[in-house]
Design a protein around this motif. Structure first.
Motif, mmCIF file in Angstrom:
data_model
loop_
_atom_site.group_PDB
_atom_site.id
_atom_site.type_symbol
_atom_site.label_atom_id
_atom_site.label_comp_id
_atom_site.label_asym_id
_atom_site.label_seq_id
_atom_site.Cartn_x
_atom_site.Cartn_y
_atom_site.Cartn_z
ATOM 1 N N SER A 7 0.856 -1.190 0.000
ATOM 2 C CA SER A 7 0.000 0.000 0.000
ATOM 3 C C SER A 7 0.887 1.233 0.000
ATOM 4 O O SER A 7 2.097 1.129 0.211
ATOM 5 C CB SER A 7 -0.929 0.014 1.219
ATOM 6 N N GLY A 8 0.272 2.377 -0.241
ATOM 7 C CA GLY A 8 1.011 3.637 -0.167
ATOM 8 C C GLY A 8 1.373 4.247 -1.495
ATOM 9 O O GLY A 8 1.922 5.348 -1.550
ATOM 10 N N GLY A 9 1.085 3.546 -2.590
ATOM 11 C CA GLY A 9 1.382 4.124 -3.896
ATOM 12 C C GLY A 9 0.473 5.294 -4.198
ATOM 13 O O GLY A 9 -0.498 5.562 -3.489
ATOM 14 N N GLY A 10 0.805 6.012 -5.250
ATOM 15 C CA GLY A 10 0.002 7.159 -5.644
ATOM 16 C C GLY A 10 0.678 7.971 -6.712
ATOM 17 O O GLY A 10 1.673 7.524 -7.300
ATOM 18 N N SER A 11 0.141 9.143 -6.947
ATOM 19 C CA SER A 11 0.687 10.056 -7.954
ATOM 20 C C SER A 11 1.284 11.270 -7.261
ATOM 21 O O SER A 11 0.615 11.896 -6.437
ATOM 22 C CB SER A 11 -0.415 10.499 -8.914
ATOM 23 N N VAL A 12 2.514 11.593 -7.618
ATOM 24 C CA VAL A 12 3.185 12.758 -7.052
ATOM 25 C C VAL A 12 3.955 13.469 -8.148
ATOM 26 O O VAL A 12 4.241 12.880 -9.198
ATOM 27 C CB VAL A 12 4.158 12.376 -5.911
ATOM 28 N N GLN A 13 4.312 14.685 -7.875
ATOM 29 C CA GLN A 13 5.167 15.417 -8.804
ATOM 30 C C GLN A 13 6.627 15.107 -8.504
ATOM 31 O O GLN A 13 6.980 14.691 -7.395
ATOM 32 C CB GLN A 13 4.907 16.914 -8.691
ATOM 33 N N ALA A 14 7.452 15.310 -9.493
ATOM 34 C CA ALA A 14 8.890 15.094 -9.310
ATOM 35 C C ALA A 14 9.381 15.906 -8.116
ATOM 36 O O ALA A 14 8.987 17.058 -7.931
ATOM 37 C CB ALA A 14 9.642 15.486 -10.567
ATOM 38 N N LEU A 18 6.878 9.525 -1.250
ATOM 39 C CA LEU A 18 5.855 8.532 -0.953
ATOM 40 C C LEU A 18 6.453 7.515 0.007
ATOM 41 O O LEU A 18 7.671 7.278 -0.007
ATOM 42 C CB LEU A 18 5.391 7.809 -2.222
ATOM 43 N N ARG A 19 5.592 6.909 0.787
ATOM 44 C CA ARG A 19 6.031 5.841 1.686
ATOM 45 C C ARG A 19 5.208 4.595 1.403
ATOM 46 O O ARG A 19 3.994 4.590 1.612
ATOM 47 C CB ARG A 19 5.870 6.245 3.148
ATOM 48 N N LEU A 20 5.865 3.584 0.918
ATOM 49 C CA LEU A 20 5.187 2.319 0.627
ATOM 50 C C LEU A 20 5.266 1.405 1.845
ATOM 51 O O LEU A 20 6.245 1.412 2.578
ATOM 52 C CB LEU A 20 5.840 1.633 -0.568
ATOM 53 N N SER A 21 4.226 0.629 2.024
ATOM 54 C CA SER A 21 4.180 -0.347 3.109
ATOM 55 C C SER A 21 3.924 -1.728 2.545
ATOM 56 O O SER A 21 3.248 -1.878 1.528
ATOM 57 C CB SER A 21 3.067 0.002 4.106
ATOM 58 N N CYS A 22 4.459 -2.724 3.221
ATOM 59 C CA CYS A 22 4.224 -4.111 2.849
ATOM 60 C C CYS A 22 3.903 -4.878 4.114
ATOM 61 O O CYS A 22 4.775 -5.101 4.963
ATOM 62 C CB CYS A 22 5.460 -4.699 2.170
ATOM 63 N N ALA A 23 2.648 -5.271 4.232
ATOM 64 C CA ALA A 23 2.212 -6.038 5.397
ATOM 65 C C ALA A 23 2.330 -7.521 5.095
ATOM 66 O O ALA A 23 1.879 -7.981 4.043
ATOM 67 C CB ALA A 23 0.774 -5.683 5.743
ATOM 68 N N THR A 24 2.945 -8.243 5.997
ATOM 69 C CA THR A 24 3.172 -9.671 5.753
ATOM 70 C C THR A 24 2.313 -10.573 6.629
ATOM 71 O O THR A 24 2.468 -11.788 6.595
ATOM 72 C CB THR A 24 4.650 -10.018 5.975
ATOM 73 N N GLY A 25 1.429 -9.991 7.419
ATOM 74 C CA GLY A 25 0.552 -10.805 8.259
ATOM 75 C C GLY A 25 1.340 -11.544 9.312
ATOM 76 O O GLY A 25 2.184 -10.972 9.994
ATOM 77 N N ASN A 26 1.114 -12.820 9.417
ATOM 78 C CA ASN A 26 1.804 -13.632 10.412
ATOM 79 C C ASN A 26 3.139 -14.175 9.913
ATOM 80 O O ASN A 26 3.857 -14.840 10.654
ATOM 81 C CB ASN A 26 0.924 -14.804 10.848
ATOM 82 N N THR A 79 5.282 -5.519 13.915
ATOM 83 C CA THR A 79 4.047 -5.577 13.123
ATOM 84 C C THR A 79 4.228 -6.344 11.832
ATOM 85 O O THR A 79 3.294 -6.432 11.030
ATOM 86 C CB THR A 79 3.560 -4.152 12.800
ATOM 87 N N ASN A 80 5.406 -6.907 11.617
ATOM 88 C CA ASN A 80 5.697 -7.623 10.373
ATOM 89 C C ASN A 80 5.373 -6.764 9.151
ATOM 90 O O ASN A 80 4.686 -7.194 8.209
ATOM 91 C CB ASN A 80 4.936 -8.943 10.306
ATOM 92 N N THR A 81 5.851 -5.529 9.183
ATOM 93 C CA THR A 81 5.611 -4.595 8.086
ATOM 94 C C THR A 81 6.940 -4.043 7.586
ATOM 95 O O THR A 81 7.796 -3.673 8.381
ATOM 96 C CB THR A 81 4.711 -3.434 8.534
ATOM 97 N N MET A 82 7.075 -4.017 6.289
ATOM 98 C CA MET A 82 8.265 -3.442 5.671
ATOM 99 C C MET A 82 7.863 -2.137 4.995
ATOM 100 O O MET A 82 6.738 -2.015 4.508
ATOM 101 C CB MET A 82 8.867 -4.408 4.643
ATOM 102 N N TYR A 83 8.785 -1.201 4.962
ATOM 103 C CA TYR A 83 8.490 0.105 4.376
ATOM 104 C C TYR A 83 9.549 0.467 3.330
ATOM 105 O O TYR A 83 10.677 -0.012 3.360
ATOM 106 C CB TYR A 83 8.487 1.184 5.454
ATOM 107 N N GLY A 123 3.864 -9.828 -3.311
ATOM 108 C CA GLY A 123 2.607 -9.118 -3.206
ATOM 109 C C GLY A 123 2.045 -8.805 -4.579
ATOM 110 O O GLY A 123 2.659 -9.134 -5.606
ATOM 111 N N GLN A 124 0.904 -8.144 -4.594
ATOM 112 C CA GLN A 124 0.220 -7.829 -5.852
ATOM 113 C C GLN A 124 0.664 -6.497 -6.451
ATOM 114 O O GLN A 124 0.381 -6.226 -7.630
ATOM 115 C CB GLN A 124 -1.296 -7.803 -5.622
ATOM 116 N N GLY A 125 1.330 -5.690 -5.685
ATOM 117 C CA GLY A 125 1.876 -4.449 -6.211
ATOM 118 C C GLY A 125 1.058 -3.220 -5.871
ATOM 119 O O GLY A 125 -0.146 -3.298 -5.613
ATOM 120 N N THR A 126 1.733 -2.081 -5.889
ATOM 121 C CA THR A 126 1.085 -0.783 -5.710
ATOM 122 C C THR A 126 1.699 0.184 -6.716
ATOM 123 O O THR A 126 2.914 0.196 -6.915
ATOM 124 C CB THR A 126 1.248 -0.275 -4.257
ATOM 125 N N GLN A 127 0.862 0.983 -7.357
ATOM 126 C CA GLN A 127 1.294 1.827 -8.464
ATOM 127 C C GLN A 127 1.889 3.147 -7.960
ATOM 128 O O GLN A 127 1.318 3.811 -7.101
ATOM 129 C CB GLN A 127 0.110 2.128 -9.378
#
Length: 132
Positions: A7-14, A18-26, A79-83, A123-127
């Motif tokens: 999660s955390g993808g989006g559109s930004v200007q140059a 952005l901060r992407l997160s990757c939740a891995t659950g258990n 939290t088993n989360t990567m950023y 994961g499935q990816g974030t744009q």
């Protein structure tokens, strides 16, 4: 079954961030990575994090040259989360960003998995879109 969610993808200007997160659950692994794929291009490894121990001081980080000094990979074991903190973004950073995880016996093997895209769980990816 391992389920990674970005999660955390989006559109930004140059120049933006952005901060992407990757939740891995258990699922907990000692080797994780971020990858990206731009339209019409091959997927490439961007950064990896290898945990030699539970202590953050023993995390080994690796970045490809094009993102060094701009991107920061980190992991919250609690939290088993990567950023992936991405600063000073450029249009060439645009693409689908994926996280991946697996066990690795050594930092070198983790880095090699990033270079060869040889991760077992994805994961499935974030744009991410960076406009000029």
């Amino acid at each position: 079954q391992v389920h990674l969610v970005e999660s955390g993808g989006g559109s930004v200007q140059a120049g933006g961030s952005l901060r992407l997160s990757c939740a891995t659950g258990n699922y907990s692994s000692n080797c994780m990575g971020w990858f990206r794929q731009a339209p019409g291009k091959e997927r490439e490894g961007v950064a990896s994090i290898y945990a030699e121990s539970i202590y953050e001081t023993d995390y080994r980080l690796y970045y490809i040259n094009s993102v060094k000094g701009r991107f920061t990979i980190s992991q919250d074991k609690a939290t088993n989360t990567m950023y992936l903190q991405m600063n000073a973004l450029k249009p060439e950073d645009s693409g689908m960003y994926y996280c991946a995880a697996q066990g690795a016996a050594h930092e070198v093997l983790c880095r090699r998995s990033l270079d060869t895209l040889a991760f077992a769980n994805w994961g499935q990816g974030t744009q991410v879109i960076v406009s000029s």
